[in-house]
Enzyme design. Structure first.
Site, mmCIF file in Angstrom:
data_model
loop_
_atom_site.group_PDB
_atom_site.id
_atom_site.type_symbol
_atom_site.label_atom_id
_atom_site.label_comp_id
_atom_site.label_asym_id
_atom_site.label_seq_id
_atom_site.Cartn_x
_atom_site.Cartn_y
_atom_site.Cartn_z
ATOM 1 N N GLU A 72 0.545 -1.235 -0.055
ATOM 2 C CA GLU A 72 -0.088 0.090 -0.034
ATOM 3 C C GLU A 72 0.855 1.282 0.086
ATOM 4 O O GLU A 72 0.525 2.187 -0.243
ATOM 5 C CB GLU A 72 -0.894 -0.067 1.221
ATOM 6 N N PHE A 134 -11.893 -6.657 13.747
ATOM 7 C CA PHE A 134 -11.006 -7.053 13.124
ATOM 8 C C PHE A 134 -10.523 -6.036 12.066
ATOM 9 O O PHE A 134 -11.226 -5.592 11.457
ATOM 10 C CB PHE A 134 -11.339 -8.406 12.342
ATOM 11 N N GLN A 135 -8.970 -5.684 11.754
ATOM 12 C CA GLN A 135 -8.411 -4.961 11.027
ATOM 13 C C GLN A 135 -9.103 -3.384 11.358
ATOM 14 O O GLN A 135 -9.217 -2.781 10.438
ATOM 15 C CB GLN A 135 -8.741 -5.218 9.614
ATOM 16 N N LYS A 184 -17.356 -0.252 6.003
ATOM 17 C CA LYS A 184 -17.933 -1.407 4.906
ATOM 18 C C LYS A 184 -19.404 -1.180 4.823
ATOM 19 O O LYS A 184 -20.071 -1.221 3.585
ATOM 20 C CB LYS A 184 -17.465 -2.809 5.413
ATOM 21 N N MET A 503 24.736 8.499 1.881
ATOM 22 C CA MET A 503 24.252 9.701 2.307
ATOM 23 C C MET A 503 24.824 9.622 4.001
ATOM 24 O O MET A 503 25.202 10.547 4.594
ATOM 25 C CB MET A 503 22.739 10.300 2.332
HETATM 26 C C1 LIG Z 1 18.949 14.358 1.247
HETATM 27 C C2 LIG Z 1 18.284 15.550 1.334
HETATM 28 C C3 LIG Z 1 18.864 16.731 1.183
HETATM 29 C C4 LIG Z 1 18.246 17.931 0.591
HETATM 30 N N1 LIG Z 1 18.905 19.007 0.296
HETATM 31 C C5 LIG Z 1 18.438 20.085 -0.103
HETATM 32 C C6 LIG Z 1 19.238 21.208 -0.641
HETATM 33 O O1 LIG Z 1 20.312 21.260 -0.821
HETATM 34 N N2 LIG Z 1 18.519 22.221 -1.048
HETATM 35 C C7 LIG Z 1 17.327 22.373 -0.917
HETATM 36 O O2 LIG Z 1 16.541 23.337 -1.609
HETATM 37 N N3 LIG Z 1 16.437 21.316 -0.388
HETATM 38 C C8 LIG Z 1 16.952 20.431 -0.035
HETATM 39 N N4 LIG Z 1 16.278 19.133 0.318
HETATM 40 C C9 LIG Z 1 14.621 19.430 0.512
HETATM 41 C C10 LIG Z 1 14.137 20.063 1.938
HETATM 42 O O3 LIG Z 1 14.252 18.946 2.772
HETATM 43 C C11 LIG Z 1 13.023 20.691 1.358
HETATM 44 O O4 LIG Z 1 11.891 19.836 0.920
HETATM 45 C C12 LIG Z 1 13.021 21.829 0.325
HETATM 46 O O5 LIG Z 1 13.840 22.563 0.519
HETATM 47 C C13 LIG Z 1 11.657 22.594 0.361
HETATM 48 O O6 LIG Z 1 11.325 23.153 -0.599
HETATM 49 P P1 LIG Z 1 10.317 24.381 -0.651
HETATM 50 O O7 LIG Z 1 10.904 25.367 0.067
HETATM 51 O O8 LIG Z 1 10.287 24.643 -2.262
HETATM 52 O O9 LIG Z 1 9.194 23.891 -0.242
HETATM 53 P P2 LIG Z 1 7.921 23.025 -0.721
HETATM 54 O O10 LIG Z 1 7.629 22.038 0.325
HETATM 55 O O11 LIG Z 1 7.798 22.621 -2.080
HETATM 56 O O12 LIG Z 1 6.688 24.135 -0.338
HETATM 57 C C14 LIG Z 1 6.069 24.864 -1.286
HETATM 58 C C15 LIG Z 1 5.582 26.208 -0.620
HETATM 59 O O13 LIG Z 1 4.941 26.818 -1.737
HETATM 60 C C16 LIG Z 1 3.500 27.207 -1.211
HETATM 61 N N5 LIG Z 1 2.701 27.061 -2.333
HETATM 62 C C17 LIG Z 1 1.998 25.967 -3.070
HETATM 63 N N6 LIG Z 1 1.130 26.264 -3.642
HETATM 64 C C18 LIG Z 1 1.237 27.595 -3.722
HETATM 65 C C19 LIG Z 1 0.613 28.371 -4.778
HETATM 66 N N7 LIG Z 1 -0.342 27.636 -5.807
HETATM 67 N N8 LIG Z 1 1.001 29.746 -4.698
HETATM 68 C C20 LIG Z 1 1.708 29.859 -3.681
HETATM 69 N N9 LIG Z 1 2.330 29.476 -2.789
HETATM 70 C C21 LIG Z 1 1.969 28.003 -2.866
HETATM 71 C C22 LIG Z 1 3.272 26.340 0.194
HETATM 72 O O14 LIG Z 1 2.380 26.742 0.971
HETATM 73 C C23 LIG Z 1 4.811 26.131 0.493
HETATM 74 O O15 LIG Z 1 5.052 27.200 1.453
HETATM 75 C C24 LIG Z 1 16.954 18.132 0.799
HETATM 76 C C25 LIG Z 1 16.260 16.806 1.063
HETATM 77 C C26 LIG Z 1 16.838 15.627 1.107
HETATM 78 C C27 LIG Z 1 16.135 14.507 1.415
HETATM 79 C C1 LIG Z 2 12.524 5.372 5.002
HETATM 80 C C2 LIG Z 2 13.747 5.890 5.389
HETATM 81 N N1 LIG Z 2 14.840 5.697 6.055
HETATM 82 C C3 LIG Z 2 15.932 6.168 6.248
HETATM 83 C C4 LIG Z 2 16.401 7.239 5.996
HETATM 84 C C5 LIG Z 2 17.697 7.866 6.017
HETATM 85 N N2 LIG Z 2 18.462 7.841 4.949
HETATM 86 C C6 LIG Z 2 18.753 9.001 4.291
HETATM 87 S S1 LIG Z 2 19.601 8.880 2.881
HETATM 88 C C7 LIG Z 2 20.018 7.122 3.242
HETATM 89 C C8 LIG Z 2 20.825 6.266 2.737
HETATM 90 C C9 LIG Z 2 20.233 5.809 1.212
HETATM 91 O O1 LIG Z 2 21.244 4.928 0.378
HETATM 92 P P1 LIG Z 2 20.937 4.574 -0.875
HETATM 93 O O2 LIG Z 2 19.589 4.379 -1.298
HETATM 94 O O3 LIG Z 2 22.078 3.585 -1.081
HETATM 95 O O4 LIG Z 2 21.553 5.902 -1.643
HETATM 96 P P2 LIG Z 2 23.089 6.860 -1.652
HETATM 97 O O5 LIG Z 2 22.849 7.608 -0.460
HETATM 98 O O6 LIG Z 2 24.005 5.627 -1.285
HETATM 99 O O7 LIG Z 2 23.142 7.406 -3.185
HETATM 100 C C10 LIG Z 2 19.278 6.869 4.535
HETATM 101 C C11 LIG Z 2 19.457 5.459 5.322
HETATM 102 C C12 LIG Z 2 15.550 7.838 4.881
HETATM 103 N N3 LIG Z 2 15.647 8.881 4.417
HETATM 104 N N4 LIG Z 2 14.159 7.140 4.495
#
Ligand SMILES: Cc1cc2nc3c(=O)[nH]c(=O)nc-3n(C[C@H](O)[C@H](O)[C@H](O)COP(=O)(O)OP(=O)(O)OC[C@H]3O[C@@H](n4cnc5c(N)ncnc54)[C@H](O)[C@@H]3O)c2cc1C
Ligand SMILES: Cc1ncc(C[n+]2csc(CCOP(=O)(O)OP(=O)(O)O)c2C)c(N)n1
Ligand SMILES: [Mg+2]
Length: 594
Positions: A72, A134-135, A184, A503
């Site tokens: 799911e 159940f469930q 249901k 990472m």
């Molecule tokens: C491993 C990892 C590394 C990351 N590194 C980075 C990084 O280096 N740089 C980076 O930028 N992010 C990074 N992120 C992502 C970060 O965690 C955030 O998800 C991201 O920065 C949020 O983006 P955003 O501000 O565009 O927000 P979003 O979550 O896209 O939010 C959108 C905003 O727009 C508003 N909005 C929506 N619709 C409308 C509309 N029609 N009109 C006006 N406003 C609207 C919402 O209210 C909200 O405030 C990383 C994520 C991971 C998993």
């Molecule tokens: C469901 C979930 N569990 C744990 C994490 C923490 N986490 C972020 S990146 C990462 C490693 C990912 O490994 P891989 O998919 O091999 O990617 P790589 O960083 O090696 O490119 C982990 C464990 C997460 N983001 N999501």
């Protein structure tokens, strides 16, 4: 009940000419008719006792394609990927109890990135709710913090109006997932069907669309008086379908622009005015411009901690901030702003552009030229350069760059999972179009890559869909390879297999003195054989020179799902990097900085 395509079109014609005659339908039939009225064509789900009447109603219709997933979580991710790529509401269907709890990660993932979804869950019969049946699980309670809204439908007579509300709430204002929990007996009982409501009234829910004209004028004055203007945009520009407006504004003003991870593709990455992604793994030029601009226009972006780094450092300089966001609660949440504008980005930018067209004033050309000189000096440091001299080693960046060069200008979608590979995909695939980069930013959910790709492929059968993943993430929903075969969604999986939770390993190297606690991926499966076992094609690539031929072969096999296991450099790190607690200009640029 037979709901066929032919019946749907004649019903629409009849509805236009005469008032509908009420007929008695089961709740499940009303639900299906409601989905049809919403134009739903695809639905991802998994059956179980509480939703069997709904599955029976689906069996008797031919307009909605149901995709049977293997878990799911993947149903919700697939619906979410579909929504991100198309801008439509994604729909998933799960049973009660474990069906719903399995869906929770998918719902939370969509919630943090503001993705419009309707998730329909079965529930135990109304009389047994609260009896540990159940469930049974408290779906409304469990999902409350991770949905835009949720409903428990207690009467079949309320179903059509509830569905209308659910779709409206999911797609309007700041989009988000809505859960509709259907016991249901409600799906079994009959109620009068007088047609799907044309409109609904919700007194307590009226998202603002139009921004305050006085505030927009103030914003324009600030932008025109700026010496070092900068536009920082996020997911909101894509969600609000305002990329044309953004492009017009940037080009009229001639100012630099950056995107968050969620905003890639809003402005073409191949244009000079685009400085690359900003934030923790942003470019030098994007981050330095963020810190050194004097007027910042933030559009549909929420000043995430991965974007502004240490807040004290971010606020240590003087700059005026204009913030356009549809959600008032996003404004001044993390950073106090000077000109808040609550409204839909398309409306607000449209009005801003109209005002700009009425005036001959433009930002000071000399100051802007000097600002661009500074930016070009930062850009000249070429912070995404990497060493690709050893042919024995496959650099992950090279795989992404090669894929970009091969697919540039074509109808291509890139999904990713979470980890280093996600950042390399964001940095080295240069997105020129919106809604082509599909990833989990806010929750950072490993396991989204394959379900996202199969959701998109169903909606865009003629497009090429690549999933850039890691050997860790891909194992979190690898069972969906089976769904890809059954429902004929041929995708290309590019696994940047570094044999590490890369990472995590990178953070342990930099922040935990190299104590690599449980970040090594041992006992990996033979991915080629695994792909073959699922009925697909598997390719193993161990040398740099084989990267391009393997990608070419995968593309040639248009109608097949292909899994490419790229054995990449195990110790490569993502740079630039802003460490925890550091300011966004205090970047590590390479291993020498460690
Ligand atoms: C491993 C990892 C590394 C990351 N590194 C980075 C990084 O280096 N740089 C980076 O930028 N992010 C990074 N992120 C992502 C970060 O965690 C955030 O998800 C991201 O920065 C949020 O983006 P955003 O501000 O565009 O927000 P979003 O979550 O896209 O939010 C959108 C905003 O727009 C508003 N909005 C929506 N619709 C409308 C509309 N029609 N009109 C006006 N406003 C609207 C919402 O209210 C909200 O405030 C990383 C994520 C991971 C998993
Ligand atoms: C469901 C979930 N569990 C744990 C994490 C923490 N986490 C972020 S990146 C990462 C490693 C990912 O490994 P891989 O998919 O091999 O990617 P790589 O960083 O090696 O490119 C982990 C464990 C997460 N983001 N999501
Ligand atoms: Mg890995």
């Amino acid at each position: 009940m037979e709901i066929s395509k032919a019946e749907l079109s004649s019903a629409a014609a009849a509805a236009a000419s005469s008032p509908a005659r009420p007929t008695e339908l089961m709740g499940a039939e009303i639900l299906v008719k409601s989905l049809q009225a919403e134009g739903v064509q695809h639905l991802w789900g998994y059956p179980g006792g509480a939703v069997l009447y709904i599955y029976d109603a689906l069996y008797k219709q031919d307009t909605i394609q149901h995709v049977l997933v293997r878990h799911e979580q993947a149903a919700v991710h697939a619906a979410d990927g579909f929504a991100r790529a198309t801008g439509e509401v994604g729909v998933a269907l799960v049973t009660s109890g474990p069906g719903l709890t399995n869906a929770v990660t998918g719902i939370a993932t969509a919630y943090t990135d503001s993705i419009p979804l309707v998730v329909i869950s079965g529930q135990t019969s109304t009389a047994s709710i609260g009896t540990d049946a159940f469930q049974e699980c408290d779906t409304v309670g469990i999902t409350r913090p991770i949905v835009k809204h949720n409903f428990l439908v207690k009467d079949a007579r309320d179903l059509a109006a509830t569905m209308k509300k659910a779709f409206h709430i999911a797609r309007s204002g700041r989009p988000g997932p809505v859960v509709v929990d259907i016991p249901k007996d409600v799906s079994f009982k009959k109620a009068a069907w007088t047609g799907y409501p044309q409109s609904i009234e919700m007194r307590s829910y009226n998202p603002v669309k139009k921004g305050h004209s006085g505030q927009i004028r103030k914003a324009l004055q600030l932008l025109l008086s700026a010496k070092r203007p900068y536009i920082y945009t996020g997911g909101g520009v894509l969600l609000g379908n305002a990329c044309n407006e953004l492009r017009t504004l940037v080009d009229m003003l001639g100012v630099p622009v950056t995107h968050t991870l969620m905003g890639l593709g809003a402005y073409p990455a191949s244009e000079r005015k685009y400085l690359g992604m900003l934030g923790m793994h942003g470019t030098i030029e994007a981050n330095n411009a963020m810190q050194n601009c004097d007027v910042l226009l933030a559009v549909g972006a929420r000043f995430d901690d991965r974007v502004i780094g240490n807040p004290k450092h971010f606020l240590s300089v003087e700059r005026k901030i204009i913030h356009i966001d549809i959600d008032p609660s996003s404004i001044s949440k993390r950073v106090r702003v000077d000109v808040p504008i609550v409204g839909d980005v398309k409306d607000v930018l449209g009005e801003l552009i109209a005002m700009l067209r009425e005036t001959a004033a433009r930002p000071d050309a000399g100051a802007l030229a000097a600002w661009w000189d500074t930016i070009e000096a930062w850009r000249a440091r070429d912070c995404l350069r990497y060493d690709n001299s050893n042919p024995e080693v496959i650099k992950p960046q090279y795989v992404v760059e090669t894929l970009f060069n091969m697919t540039r200008g074509t109808d291509t979608y890139i999904t990713s999972d979470v980890g280093q590979h996600q950042m390399w995909a964001a940095q080295y695939y240069r997105f020129d179009e919106p809604r082509r980069w599909i990833n989990s930013g806010g929750l950072g959910t490993m396991g989204v890559g394959i379900p996202y790709a199969m959701g998109i492929k169903l909606a865009k059968p003629d497009a090429e869909v690549f999933c850039i993943t890691g050997e860790g993430s891909v194992q979190m929903n690898i069972q969906e390879l089976s769904t890809c075969l059954q429902h004929n969604t041929p995708i290309k999986i590019c696994s940047l297999n570094n044999r590490y939770l890369g990472m995590v390993r990178q953070w342990q190297e930099i922040e935990y003195s190299g104590r690599y606690s449980h970040s090594y991926m041992d006992a990996l499966p033979n991915f080629v054989k695994l792909a073959e076992a699922y009925g697909h094609v598997g390719l193993l690539v161990e040398r740099s020179e084989d990267v391009e031929p393997a990608l070419r072969e995968a593309r040639r096999l248009k109608d097949r799902t292909v899994f490419i296991d790229f054995r990449t450099d195990p110790t490569e790190n993502v740079f630039p990097m802003v460490q925890a607690g550091k300011g966004i200009t205090e970047m590590l640029l390479g291993t020498d900085d460690l």
